[in-house]
Design a protein around this motif. Structure first.
Motif, short mmCIF file in Angstrom:
data_model
loop_
_atom_site.label_atom_id
_atom_site.label_comp_id
_atom_site.label_asym_id
_atom_site.label_seq_id
_atom_site.Cartn_x
_atom_site.Cartn_y
_atom_site.Cartn_z
N GLN A 190 37.17 3.68 2.91
CA GLN A 190 36.05 3.31 2.04
C GLN A 190 34.74 3.81 2.63
OE1 GLN A 190 36.08 -0.77 0.60
NE2 GLN A 190 38.28 -0.90 0.89
N VAL A 191 34.64 5.11 2.80
CA VAL A 191 33.49 5.71 3.46
C VAL A 191 32.26 5.70 2.56
CG1 VAL A 191 32.59 7.82 4.54
CG2 VAL A 191 34.99 7.17 4.87
N PHE A 192 32.44 6.09 1.31
CA PHE A 192 31.30 6.35 0.43
C PHE A 192 30.43 5.11 0.20
CE2 PHE A 192 29.05 7.25 -3.50
CZ PHE A 192 28.72 8.59 -3.36
N GLY A 193 31.03 3.92 0.16
CA GLY A 193 30.26 2.73 -0.17
C GLY A 193 29.86 1.89 1.01
N GLN A 194 30.30 2.23 2.23
CA GLN A 194 29.95 1.45 3.40
C GLN A 194 28.66 1.96 4.03
OE1 GLN A 194 33.71 1.78 5.65
NE2 GLN A 194 33.97 -0.42 5.38
N MET A 195 27.98 1.06 4.74
CA MET A 195 26.75 1.44 5.42
C MET A 195 27.08 2.03 6.80
SD MET A 195 24.25 0.85 3.44
CE MET A 195 24.86 0.74 1.76
N PRO A 196 26.34 3.06 7.22
CA PRO A 196 25.15 3.61 6.57
C PRO A 196 25.44 4.74 5.59
CG PRO A 196 25.41 4.63 8.71
CD PRO A 196 26.54 3.64 8.58
N THR A 197 26.71 5.20 5.52
CA THR A 197 27.01 6.37 4.70
C THR A 197 26.64 6.15 3.24
OG1 THR A 197 28.84 6.90 6.19
CG2 THR A 197 28.80 8.00 4.05
N GLY A 198 26.86 4.94 2.72
CA GLY A 198 26.52 4.67 1.33
C GLY A 198 25.05 4.90 1.05
N MET A 199 24.20 4.42 1.94
CA MET A 199 22.76 4.60 1.74
C MET A 199 22.37 6.07 1.94
SD MET A 199 20.50 2.53 0.73
CE MET A 199 18.91 3.10 0.11
N ILE A 200 23.03 6.74 2.88
CA ILE A 200 22.75 8.16 3.10
C ILE A 200 23.06 8.96 1.84
CG2 ILE A 200 23.46 10.21 4.39
CD1 ILE A 200 23.98 8.34 6.78
N MET A 201 24.21 8.68 1.21
CA MET A 201 24.59 9.40 0.01
C MET A 201 23.61 9.13 -1.14
SD MET A 201 27.26 11.30 0.59
CE MET A 201 26.45 11.64 2.16
N ASN A 202 23.14 7.89 -1.26
CA ASN A 202 22.19 7.55 -2.33
C ASN A 202 20.92 8.36 -2.23
OD1 ASN A 202 23.95 5.62 -3.35
ND2 ASN A 202 23.01 3.94 -2.21
N ILE A 214 16.16 -6.36 -0.35
CA ILE A 214 14.76 -6.81 -0.35
C ILE A 214 13.82 -5.63 -0.28
CG2 ILE A 214 13.02 -8.07 0.98
CD1 ILE A 214 15.28 -10.03 1.76
N PHE A 215 14.07 -4.69 0.64
CA PHE A 215 13.17 -3.54 0.80
C PHE A 215 13.15 -2.67 -0.46
CE2 PHE A 215 13.91 -3.91 5.59
CZ PHE A 215 12.71 -4.58 5.77
N THR A 255 0.82 -1.22 0.00
CA THR A 255 0.00 0.00 0.00
C THR A 255 0.85 1.27 0.00
OG1 THR A 255 -0.14 -0.11 2.42
CG2 THR A 255 -1.91 -1.14 1.16
N ASP A 256 2.08 1.19 0.52
CA ASP A 256 2.93 2.37 0.61
C ASP A 256 4.37 1.99 0.24
OD1 ASP A 256 3.89 4.89 1.06
OD2 ASP A 256 3.87 4.74 3.25
N PRO A 257 4.67 1.85 -1.06
CA PRO A 257 6.00 1.37 -1.48
C PRO A 257 7.16 2.24 -1.02
CG PRO A 257 4.44 1.28 -3.30
CD PRO A 257 3.76 2.03 -2.20
N TRP A 312 12.66 4.12 3.39
CA TRP A 312 12.99 4.46 4.77
C TRP A 312 13.51 3.23 5.52
CZ3 TRP A 312 13.56 9.08 4.03
CH2 TRP A 312 12.60 9.96 3.55
N LEU A 313 12.91 2.08 5.29
CA LEU A 313 13.36 0.86 5.96
C LEU A 313 14.79 0.50 5.52
CD1 LEU A 313 10.10 -1.30 5.78
CD2 LEU A 313 11.15 -0.33 7.83
N SER A 314 15.10 0.74 4.25
CA SER A 314 16.45 0.47 3.76
C SER A 314 17.47 1.39 4.45
CB SER A 314 16.52 0.68 2.25
OG SER A 314 15.67 -0.22 1.58
N LEU A 315 17.10 2.64 4.62
CA LEU A 315 17.98 3.59 5.30
C LEU A 315 18.20 3.17 6.75
CD1 LEU A 315 19.56 6.26 5.42
CD2 LEU A 315 17.39 7.42 5.90
N ILE A 316 17.13 2.78 7.43
CA ILE A 316 17.23 2.35 8.83
C ILE A 316 18.11 1.11 8.94
CG2 ILE A 316 15.92 1.40 10.77
CD1 ILE A 316 13.58 3.22 9.83
#
Length: 480
Positions: A451-463, A95-96, A62-64, A69-73
């Motif tokens: 390797q800051v740019f591609g590691q989590m959570p920074t990688g997801m934050i940058m995306n 998956i998310f 219902t809310d894709p 947000w779940l991926s970021l968390i």
């Protein structure tokens, strides 16, 4: 009339009160118990978790956009969770994001305008992902499985999340949700870091440090480099430095007083989190991010004062012994030593890669260096030569051609982002844009050392941060 209609609707709780509902619930629990006894705990817990999975799928249907947000968390939590429960937590991000895109495509009730995803940032992401797909055929690679695991953080998450930001999260309130998630989870990371600093690590973290051989990089001269629930101290320090920069800029921006006070307190907390990490490379975040911010202000007095302050800090660290009694300051001071053995080793490794890649313009293959290289081909030169830098990793795995594409994208983001910031007229829009822009620039430059740019959570934050930056000028006209 409306209330009478609502009262006739049978909710899940009301249905469970019926005889059939009670029988179903009892039967479900009985089946789970039998599976736990006959097959094992994992099977039983899997069955008991099915209602949660079904509920989550229904929510995403219902809310894709919730999947983003779940991926970021999960980007914040996967490293910490893996220390307590061994599971493929990283795949939850895949998956998310995948379910968000899939449900968007097949759920006819979700109305979107696909034209909103047609832009330069999406195009860059598609080109980069297409190049990574081409890397499957690299004859020097470790195979499809290694490629799959490695390419996710390099480009797959980006190509999924960027267009969905433009499709679903274009409004100003979405940006504030993004900012609030960053601040809340980063503060949680700081709190967990101080727990480690004051009370020590727990049993799971102790096992990670000693049994999995992470103590050499995290315990220096008997002092713990705090890593919180992040992948390592380097990622924790860089993330905290980025958040200190972001909230610090907002604290001195023309925003309401209470917000500025909140951001100022948060900036101080994040700075302390950065300090206890003992991460030298993260110094590049406030340095280059701060320069980017000062330039976009177009205020030469502020620029001069800011540059003078940076020079003063540099002189103190480089040419004096002030605050030498503080372990974190001593650690930062070594970053400015040209004879530092760590720097020499990094340069030697780059020379090794240079010789190996001399006749390989497309690199050694995605998944051949670093963690995945050690897992799938531990005896190879690529796996046994530390990349350290994010850019060295991209160069080693995708070659000069791949590095050129990647740097072109990041250069474009910095150039266009700076122009966007300087072109904004609304003080509110300009404040948030400059804060995000400075954070992006700081992370990009700090990625040379780690390797800051591609590691989590920074990688997801940058995306997410990059498309959000370019959506700020499209906020409602009342803010302009």
């Amino acid at each position: 009339m409306v209330f009478s209609q609502i009262s006739k609707i049978k909710t899940g709780a009301i249905k469970l009160e019926s005889g059939l509902g009670v029988i179903f619930l009892a039967g479900f629990i009985f089946l789970a118990t039998v599976m736990m006894v006959k097959i094992g705990l994992i099977a039983g817990f899997f069955l008991l978790g099915l209602p949660f999975v079904i509920g989550l799928l229904s929510f995403l249907w219902t809310d894709p956009k919730a999947g983003i947000w779940l991926s970021l968390i999960m980007g914040f939590l996967i490293s910490g969770l893996s220390r307590y429960v061994v599971a493929p937590w990283g795949l939850t991000i895949d998956i998310f994001l995948f379910l968000s895109l899939l449900f968007t495509l097949i759920n006819s009730s979700v109305k979107i305008d696909w034209k909103k995803a047609k832009n330069d940032i999406t195009l860059f992401s598609l080109v980069w992902m297409a190049y990574l797909v081409f890397e499957i055929f690299n004859p020097h690679g470790n195979g499809l499985v290694a490629w799959f695991y490695a390419m996710r953080g390099i480009g797959f998450y980006q190509v999924l999340s960027v267009p969905m930001i433009y499709l679903f999260l274009r409004e100003e309130k979405d940006f504030y949700t993004f900012l609030n998630i960053l601040i809340i989870l980063s503060l949680a990371g700081t709190a967990w870091g101080f727990k480690q600093q004051i009370f020590g690590v727990d049993a799971a973290e102790y096992r990670w440090l000693w049994d999995e051989n992470h103590h050499e990089e995290h315990i220096l001269h008997g002092v713990l480099r705090v890593f919180s629930f992040y992948s390592d101290a380097g990622q924790f320090g860089a993330s905290q430095a980025m958040m200190a920069l972001l909230t610090g800029i907002l604290a001195v921006s023309p925003l309401p007083l209470l917000k500025r006070i909140f951001f100022g307190i948060a900036a101080l907390i994040f700075f302390l989190g950065f300090a206890i990490s003992g991460t030298r490379g993260a110094l590049a975040v406030p340095l280059f991010g701060g320069i980017a911010y000062l330039i976009t202000t177009k205020n030469f007095k502020v620029l001069g004062a800011g540059v003078s302050a940076m020079i003063l800090v540099f002189v103190i660290l480089k040419y004096t012994f002030l605050f030498q009694g503080v372990e974190q300051v001593r650690r930062m001071r070594t970053a400015l030593d040209p004879n530092n053995r760590s720097l020499e080793v990094r340069l030697e490794n780059q020379i090794t890669f240079g010789k190996y890649l001399a006749d390989k313009p497309f690199g050694g293959g995605v998944g051949t260096a670093g963690f995945w290289g050690a897992r799938f081909n531990p005896d190879s030169l690529m796996a046994n030569t530390a990349t350290d830098s994010w850019f060295v990793k991209i160069w080693a795995e995708t070659g000069f051609v791949g590095l050129l594409i990647h740097i072109s994208f990041l250069g474009y983001v910095m150039g266009k982002g700076g122009a966007v910031c300087m072109g904004l007229k609304s003080p509110k829009q300009k404040s948030y844009a400059m804060a995000i822009y400075a954070s992006i620039v700081g992370v990009i430059f700090s990625s040379y050392g780690n390797q800051v740019f591609g590691q989590m959570p920074t990688g997801m934050i940058m995306n997410l941060a990059i498309p959000f930056l370019f959506l700020i000028p499209h906020w409602p006209s009342k803010n302009k």
